[in-house]
Design an enzyme around this catalytic site. Structure first.
Site, short mmCIF file in Angstrom:
data_model
loop_
_atom_site.label_atom_id
_atom_site.label_comp_id
_atom_site.label_asym_id
_atom_site.label_seq_id
_atom_site.Cartn_x
_atom_site.Cartn_y
_atom_site.Cartn_z
N ARG A 66 0.82 -1.22 0.00
CA ARG A 66 0.00 0.00 0.00
C ARG A 66 0.85 1.26 0.00
O ARG A 66 0.56 2.24 -0.67
CB ARG A 66 -0.90 0.01 1.24
CG ARG A 66 -2.10 -0.88 1.14
CD ARG A 66 -2.84 -0.88 2.44
NE ARG A 66 -1.94 -1.15 3.57
CZ ARG A 66 -2.34 -1.61 4.75
NH1 ARG A 66 -3.61 -1.84 4.96
NH2 ARG A 66 -1.48 -1.83 5.71
N GLY A 94 7.03 -20.67 11.07
CA GLY A 94 7.90 -19.75 10.33
C GLY A 94 9.04 -20.44 9.59
O GLY A 94 8.83 -21.08 8.57
N GLU A 133 4.47 -23.39 3.42
CA GLU A 133 5.40 -23.77 4.49
C GLU A 133 5.49 -22.72 5.59
O GLU A 133 5.63 -23.04 6.78
CB GLU A 133 6.79 -24.03 3.90
CG GLU A 133 7.81 -24.51 4.91
CD GLU A 133 7.39 -25.81 5.61
OE1 GLU A 133 7.20 -26.81 4.92
OE2 GLU A 133 7.23 -25.81 6.85
N GLU A 189 2.88 -8.19 19.86
CA GLU A 189 2.20 -7.00 19.33
C GLU A 189 1.80 -6.09 20.50
O GLU A 189 1.64 -6.58 21.63
CB GLU A 189 0.92 -7.44 18.61
CG GLU A 189 1.13 -8.35 17.42
CD GLU A 189 1.74 -7.62 16.24
OE1 GLU A 189 1.52 -6.40 16.11
OE2 GLU A 189 2.46 -8.28 15.47
N LYS A 231 -2.51 -22.81 13.75
CA LYS A 231 -1.40 -23.68 13.34
C LYS A 231 -1.70 -25.14 13.65
O LYS A 231 -1.37 -26.03 12.85
CB LYS A 231 -0.12 -23.22 14.03
CG LYS A 231 0.31 -21.84 13.52
CD LYS A 231 1.38 -21.24 14.40
CE LYS A 231 1.83 -19.89 13.89
NZ LYS A 231 2.72 -19.21 14.84
N1 LIG Z 1 5.85 -11.69 11.11
C1 LIG Z 1 6.21 -12.96 11.19
O1 LIG Z 1 7.22 -13.30 11.80
C2 LIG Z 1 5.39 -14.01 10.48
C3 LIG Z 1 5.79 -15.36 10.56
C4 LIG Z 1 5.06 -16.34 9.87
C5 LIG Z 1 3.96 -15.95 9.11
N2 LIG Z 1 3.59 -14.64 9.08
C6 LIG Z 1 2.44 -14.27 8.25
O2 LIG Z 1 2.93 -13.52 7.15
C7 LIG Z 1 1.96 -12.57 6.73
C8 LIG Z 1 2.58 -11.17 6.73
O3 LIG Z 1 2.97 -10.85 8.04
P1 LIG Z 1 3.88 -9.59 8.38
O4 LIG Z 1 4.30 -9.75 9.78
O5 LIG Z 1 4.91 -9.39 7.33
O6 LIG Z 1 2.78 -8.42 8.30
P2 LIG Z 1 3.05 -6.87 8.20
O7 LIG Z 1 4.39 -6.51 8.72
O8 LIG Z 1 1.86 -6.20 8.79
O9 LIG Z 1 3.06 -6.59 6.65
C9 LIG Z 1 1.94 -6.65 5.84
C10 LIG Z 1 2.22 -5.89 4.54
O10 LIG Z 1 1.09 -6.04 3.69
C11 LIG Z 1 0.84 -4.82 3.07
N3 LIG Z 1 -0.58 -4.72 2.73
C12 LIG Z 1 -1.65 -4.80 3.54
N4 LIG Z 1 -2.79 -4.68 2.83
C13 LIG Z 1 -2.41 -4.49 1.55
C14 LIG Z 1 -3.12 -4.29 0.35
N5 LIG Z 1 -4.45 -4.24 0.32
N6 LIG Z 1 -2.41 -4.15 -0.79
C15 LIG Z 1 -1.06 -4.18 -0.78
N7 LIG Z 1 -0.34 -4.39 0.33
C16 LIG Z 1 -1.00 -4.53 1.49
C17 LIG Z 1 1.22 -3.76 4.09
O11 LIG Z 1 1.45 -2.60 3.35
P3 LIG Z 1 2.06 -1.21 3.81
O12 LIG Z 1 3.24 -1.45 4.70
O13 LIG Z 1 2.50 -0.65 2.53
O14 LIG Z 1 0.94 -0.50 4.49
C18 LIG Z 1 2.45 -4.41 4.71
O15 LIG Z 1 3.61 -4.08 3.99
C19 LIG Z 1 0.79 -12.73 7.72
O16 LIG Z 1 -0.17 -13.57 7.15
C20 LIG Z 1 1.43 -13.38 8.92
O17 LIG Z 1 0.51 -14.15 9.68
C21 LIG Z 1 4.27 -13.66 9.74
#
Ligand SMILES: NC(=O)c1ccc[n+]([C@@H]2O[C@H](COP(=O)([O-])OP(=O)(O)OC[C@H]3O[C@@H](n4cnc5c(N)ncnc54)[C@H](OP(=O)(O)O)[C@@H]3O)[C@@H](O)[C@H]2O)c1
Length: 448
Positions: free
Chosen positions: A59, A149, A144, A205, A220
């Protein structure tokens, strides 16, 4: 016919390049880009073809500095441009939010793209639908990163142990709660202090409910049940208890019992095709493998009918470890493409059936009951009489010395009894006038 060396190029027709479209540049999206930058050349050597990042979407992509990637990147704020780009082979969905992730995933498959997602909620709630849609279109699906993770548990179950019949899976599936519990165990930190530290370190968080209430682990364990047993479990039907009520005093008592407390996701086969599945804090032996999983680490123990116990531990979250899992799915898909085939079965089975979940109330289990009372004579006799009325036998009564009289914790360990009977007795105990706090009831679980 004489011997000759056969090069890979002669045995398989490799695509010239695999083109990626990445949506979501947050923690995991950035981690994936970093791993691609640093490991890209090695991954290409493994694959024998190039990996090209065709387009990246977020975004606020125009506010992000991606110059460190070292190559020009085509950027957009509209995910539909990625999904609709005819040059892209694999769409990587990393946006987080379920409705958007779901829309991207189905649009990508409908547009004929292979899909990689890290979204556990998406796979736990729509996994079967996603697999059926991808299979109908002969597309691959990589999931995966959705469980543990950077620890490759799903590949281990699906490929390395595909010949096994699993009896049970036990997992420490949430790094945040494991960090909190192990800090309480290690140095007697309170829940509040350990949570604040987890937030400071970026493990939790600002609103930690999703992790501490067990909801993250619930998604999970639902995915693990699909992959281990071929049973689709409605997530809302999984009994879930968080760690909010665990106190550091529980670790003091646990130590006296040669146990510790961990938040564990459990899925276990039961007679007549039924499945026991839940997430809750358990009193596990200190000698068990999961007791030695510390900090934000994840640990999953698989119990196989022939191979016995296999345990994997590793990083459960974090941008780069999860990015490795995402790119490992990309590699697998690229290899499948090179072999001219459609994707493997990402949920481990060609067909699933709805799970028939056993109510945990029916289980006969030994339990740990912690009561906090305003001390006065006759308390123990009242509690013992009430338990006896419910035909519950007491195994031991423990009391740490030096506790305040107005807020006195003591513990009873109860002999194996149907849990619903114990729960009923505990409800009655909680109404007794000398109780200073809601009772805490934990199961003992004799994990290997
Ligand atoms: N964090 C972890 O360690 C971890 C581990 C395993 C799995 N996951 C999974 O991985 C996924 C991502 O997690 P994350 O921690 O990386 O989340 P995050 O930091 O909140 O990042 C989400 C990203 O998605 C973008 N986004 C949201 N809505 C959008 C849209 N409509 N169009 C385009 N981009 C959009 C956001 O954009 P902007 O920044 O540009 O606003 C942000 O860059 C989740 O499903 C989470 O459960 C995360």
């Amino acid at each position: 016919m004489g011997n000759r060396t056969v090069g890979i190029s002669e045995t398989a027709k490799r695509p010239r390049a695999i083109r990626l479209g990445l949506i979501g540049v947050g923690t995991v999206g950035t981690g994936t880009l970093r791993v691609l930058k640093e490991h890209g050349a090695e991954i290409e050597r493994r694959l024998g073809c190039r990996i090209e990042l065709q387009r990246v979407c977020s975004r606020t992509i125009h506010d992000k500095d991606l110059s460190w990637f070292g190559q020009p990147i085509e950027i957009t704020t509209d995910w539909k441009e990625v999904v609709g780009d005819p040059a892209i082979d694999i769409v990587i969905e990393l946006v987080g939010e379920l409705p958007t992730a779901r829309a991207i995933a189905f649009a990508a498959l409908d547009a004929g793209k292979h899909l990689v997602t890290a979204n556990k909620q998406l796979v736990a709630e729509h996994g079967v639908e996603l697999v059926e849609r991808s299979r109908a279109r002969r597309l691959s699906l990589g999931i995966e990163a959705t469980v543990a993770g950077g620890t490759p548990i799903l590949h281990a179950i699906r490929e390395g142990l595909a010949g096994e019949h699993f009896d049970a899976v036990f997992g420490i599936l949430n790094g945040t709660t494991n960090y909190i519990l192990t800090e309480m165990e290690r140095r007697g930190a309170t829940f509040r202090t350990a949570l604040a530290e987890a937030q400071q370190k970026g493990y939790a968080e600002p609103d930690p409910t999703f992790d501490v209430a067990g909801f993250d682990a619930r998604y999970k364990i639902a995915i693990l049940a699909m992959v281990c047993f071929g049973q689709a479990v409605p997530v809302k039907d999984i009994p879930t208890q968080g760690i909010q009520e665990i106190d550091q005093v529980d670790f003091a008592y646990a130590r006296r019992l040669d146990r510790t407390v961990r938040l564990v996701g459990v899925a276990r086969r039961q007679p007549r095709g039924r499945l026991e599945i839940f997430v809750r804090p358990l009193m596990i032996p200190r000698a068990s493998q999961l007791a030695s999983v510390h900090g934000p680490t994840n640990g999953i123990m698989l119990v196989g009918n022939k191979g016995g116990v296999t345990t994997l531990t590793g990083r459960g979250a974090g941008g780069e470890p999860t990015g490795v899992a995402v790119l490992s799915d990309v590699v697998e898909i690229a290899r499948t493409l090179a072999a001219g085939g459609a994707g493997a079965t990402p949920l481990g089975y060609a067909h699933w059936h709805p799970a028939r979940i056993v109510s945990p109330d029916e289980d006969v289990v030994a339990t740990y009951l912690r009561l906090v009372v305003r001390d006065r004579p006759g308390i123990l006799a009242r509690v013992c009489a009430l338990l006896a009325r419910h035909r519950i036998n007491i195994d031991s009564v423990l009391q740490e010395p030096g506790m305040p009289q107005r807020h006195l914790p003591f513990v009873m360990t109860l002999e194996p009894t149907q849990e619903k009977r114990v729960a009923k007795a505990v409800r009655e105990i909680s109404r007794l006038s000398f109780l200073a706090q809601k009772p805490v009831l934990l199961r003992f679980a004799d994990l290997p």
